[in-house]
Every structure is written in structure tokens, then in C-alpha cells.
Design a protein around this motif. Structure first.
Motif, PDB file in Angstrom:
ATOM      1  N   LEU A  43       0.849  -1.179   0.000  1.00  0.00           N
ATOM      2  CA  LEU A  43       0.000   0.000   0.000  1.00  0.00           C
ATOM      3  C   LEU A  43       0.890   1.235   0.000  1.00  0.00           C
ATOM      4  CD1 LEU A  43      -3.048   0.675   0.326  1.00  0.00           C
ATOM      5  CD2 LEU A  43      -2.623   0.838   2.755  1.00  0.00           C
ATOM      6  N   ALA A  44       0.624   2.161  -0.906  1.00  0.00           N
ATOM      7  CA  ALA A  44       1.375   3.413  -0.964  1.00  0.00           C
ATOM      8  C   ALA A  44       0.395   4.529  -1.295  1.00  0.00           C
ATOM      9  CB  ALA A  44       2.462   3.345  -2.018  1.00  0.00           C
ATOM     10  N   GLY A  45       0.519   5.652  -0.592  1.00  0.00           N
ATOM     11  CA  GLY A  45      -0.411   6.731  -0.871  1.00  0.00           C
ATOM     12  C   GLY A  45      -0.060   8.022  -0.168  1.00  0.00           C
ATOM     13  N   SER A  99       0.429   0.170   8.487  1.00  0.00           N
ATOM     14  CA  SER A  99       1.057   1.208   7.665  1.00  0.00           C
ATOM     15  C   SER A  99       1.850   2.191   8.524  1.00  0.00           C
ATOM     16  CB  SER A  99       0.004   1.956   6.844  1.00  0.00           C
ATOM     17  OG  SER A  99      -0.948   2.542   7.680  1.00  0.00           O
ATOM     18  N   PHE A 100       2.844   2.765   7.890  1.00  0.00           N
ATOM     19  CA  PHE A 100       3.668   3.811   8.492  1.00  0.00           C
ATOM     20  C   PHE A 100       3.285   5.127   7.832  1.00  0.00           C
ATOM     21  CE2 PHE A 100       5.943  -0.156   8.730  1.00  0.00           C
ATOM     22  CZ  PHE A 100       6.264  -0.203  10.076  1.00  0.00           C
ATOM     23  N   THR A 101       3.207   6.192   8.617  1.00  0.00           N
ATOM     24  CA  THR A 101       2.758   7.477   8.094  1.00  0.00           C
ATOM     25  C   THR A 101       3.735   8.589   8.465  1.00  0.00           C
ATOM     26  OG1 THR A 101       1.449   8.008  10.060  1.00  0.00           O
ATOM     27  CG2 THR A 101       0.336   6.810   8.295  1.00  0.00           C
ATOM     28  N   SER A 102       3.707   9.614   7.662  1.00  0.00           N
ATOM     29  CA  SER A 102       4.460  10.827   7.935  1.00  0.00           C
ATOM     30  C   SER A 102       3.602  12.005   7.493  1.00  0.00           C
ATOM     31  CB  SER A 102       5.772  10.827   7.171  1.00  0.00           C
ATOM     32  OG  SER A 102       6.433  12.068   7.342  1.00  0.00           O
ATOM     33  N   TYR A 151       5.281  11.424  12.783  1.00  0.00           N
ATOM     34  CA  TYR A 151       5.593  10.114  12.234  1.00  0.00           C
ATOM     35  C   TYR A 151       4.838   9.096  13.066  1.00  0.00           C
ATOM     36  CZ  TYR A 151       9.347  12.838  10.267  1.00  0.00           C
ATOM     37  OH  TYR A 151      10.058  13.798   9.608  1.00  0.00           O
ATOM     38  N   GLY A 152       4.237   8.119  12.405  1.00  0.00           N
ATOM     39  CA  GLY A 152       3.463   7.173  13.178  1.00  0.00           C
ATOM     40  C   GLY A 152       3.258   5.842  12.496  1.00  0.00           C
ATOM     41  N   VAL A 153       2.512   4.993  13.180  1.00  0.00           N
ATOM     42  CA  VAL A 153       2.165   3.668  12.691  1.00  0.00           C
ATOM     43  C   VAL A 153       0.692   3.420  13.031  1.00  0.00           C
ATOM     44  CG1 VAL A 153       2.912   2.485  14.809  1.00  0.00           C
ATOM     45  CG2 VAL A 153       2.879   1.253  12.650  1.00  0.00           C
ATOM     46  N   GLU A 154      -0.007   2.702  12.138  1.00  0.00           N
ATOM     47  CA  GLU A 154      -1.417   2.409  12.375  1.00  0.00           C
ATOM     48  C   GLU A 154      -1.742   1.003  11.889  1.00  0.00           C
ATOM     49  OE1 GLU A 154      -5.884   4.245  11.572  1.00  0.00           O
ATOM     50  OE2 GLU A 154      -4.196   5.069  10.462  1.00  0.00           O
ATOM     51  N   ALA A 155      -2.491   0.264  12.703  1.00  0.00           N
ATOM     52  CA  ALA A 155      -3.049  -1.024  12.308  1.00  0.00           C
ATOM     53  C   ALA A 155      -4.526  -0.783  12.023  1.00  0.00           C
ATOM     54  CB  ALA A 155      -2.882  -2.045  13.426  1.00  0.00           C
TER      55      ALA A 155
END
Length: 182
Positions: free
Chosen positions: A30-32, A74-77, A91-95
Motif C-alpha cells: 500500500l502506498a499513498g 502502515s507507516f505514516t508521515s 511520524y506514526g504507525v497504524e493497524a
């Protein structure tokens, strides 16, 4: 010649069944990108109220559990622009879990998740845990097993503590199948 015609007729009858069996892999990348409308941090944390907004990205992996449910990590910024202060980098992470209402050509889904973001640049707030809930749509871009899926969703993020991470986020992502068909 007669045997050849019979074999071609038999193959033409089984071709649709073979094409229907060509499904996507259970695993995907997944990329977005995303856009965030934040509610603003507490006045004492940045020297004043005011909303934050900004763009970010997400990258991760997911698993199609069954016809109705996906699970992803996913990892987010994000880089949020504050009205009254310096930009905020998160910066974070989400399930997340995605519950599909159907898997048609325009597949609506509910999304819920739990995660955390590092807000150490905001008055040393550190790690903030959050829950998210939203609605989205997925559109598969082809018929083959390697066809990607375009997704769009809107999520509301509620902080699980007592600070002020209560944001609305719009996500646009590309889901790319990897591995063997299921």
C-alpha cells in the motif's frame, strides 16, 4: 479435424471458468498520500490556538482475510502547517481493519484502526495513541490477478489520551497485489 474442433469447443467453454479463478493475492503493498485537517493543539503547547493542515504519505502492507475483511499495517508521515507556530512533523504507525460492504466494481468499506504518532516536536508531547474510524471506496483497475486497486477514504482520528490529536484525514492510496493468487 473433428477432434481438434471438439477440443477447441471444450477449451472455449472452460476459458471463462479459468479466468474467474485468476484472483488477486492475499497480500498487498500500500502506498499513498493524505491530507489532514487538524483541530489545533492546546494553546499552551504552541503559544496559541489555530488549526493545522498539511500533506503526508503512508506506506504499508495488507492482507485480504476473506471477501469482507482486510487487515493492514502502515507507516505514516505528515507535515502540518500551524497558523501561529512552526510546522509540525508527525511520524506514526497504524493497524487498520477494512470491512467491505461488497467487492463490486466500486467497493465501499468501513475502516477502523488504532495507532500512535510521535509528537515530540510539540512541547515534548511524545507518543500519542489514537483510534480512527472512517468510510472509503475501492476501485480495482483491471481484471487480472496483478491488477492494482485505487482507494480513497476519509477518517476521523480521536486521541486516546487527554491532549488534542483530533483530526480529519483524507487518504488516497494504491493497493498493489504481491505473491501468489489466493
Amino acid at each position: 479435424m473433428k477432434k481438434l474442433l471438439l477440443m477447441m469447443a471444450a477449451l472455449s467453454l472452460t476459458a471463462p471458468a479459468i479466468a474467474e479463478q485468476e484472483q488477486q493475492s492475499n497480500w498487498y503493498l500500500l502506498a499513498g498520500g493524505n491530507y489532514t485537517w487538524a483541530d489545533g493543539y492546546e494553546p499552551e503547547s504552541l503559544g496559541g490556538g489555530g488549526g493545522e493542515f498539511g500533506f503526508g504519505w503512508a506506506a504499508g502492507s495488507g492482507w485480504i482475510v476473506n471477501d469482507r475483511f482486510n487487515f493492514e499495517l502502515s507507516f505514516t508521515s505528515k507535515r502540518l502547517n500551524a497558523d501561529n507556530a512552526a510546522d509540525i512533523d508527525q511520524y506514526g504507525v497504524e493497524a487498520s481493519g477494512l470491512v467491505f460492504l461488497n467487492r463490486g466494481s466500486m467497493a465501499p468499506y468501513l475502516v477502523f484502526g488504532i495507532g500512535g504518532v510521535d509528537n515530540s516536536r510539540v512541547a515534548s508531547q511524545g507518543l500519542e495513541l489514537f483510534a480512527s474510524l472512517g468510510l472509503g471506496f475501492a476501485r480495482r483497475m483491471g481484471d487480472g490477478a496483478g491488477a492494482a486497486t485505487l482507494r480513497a477514504d476519509a477518517r476521523f482520528i480521536e486521541e486516546l489520551g487527554n491532549r488534542s490529536l483530533n483530526d480529519a484525514v483524507f487518504n488516497l492510496a494504491l493497493q498493489i497485489p504481491v505473491g501468489f493468487p489466493r
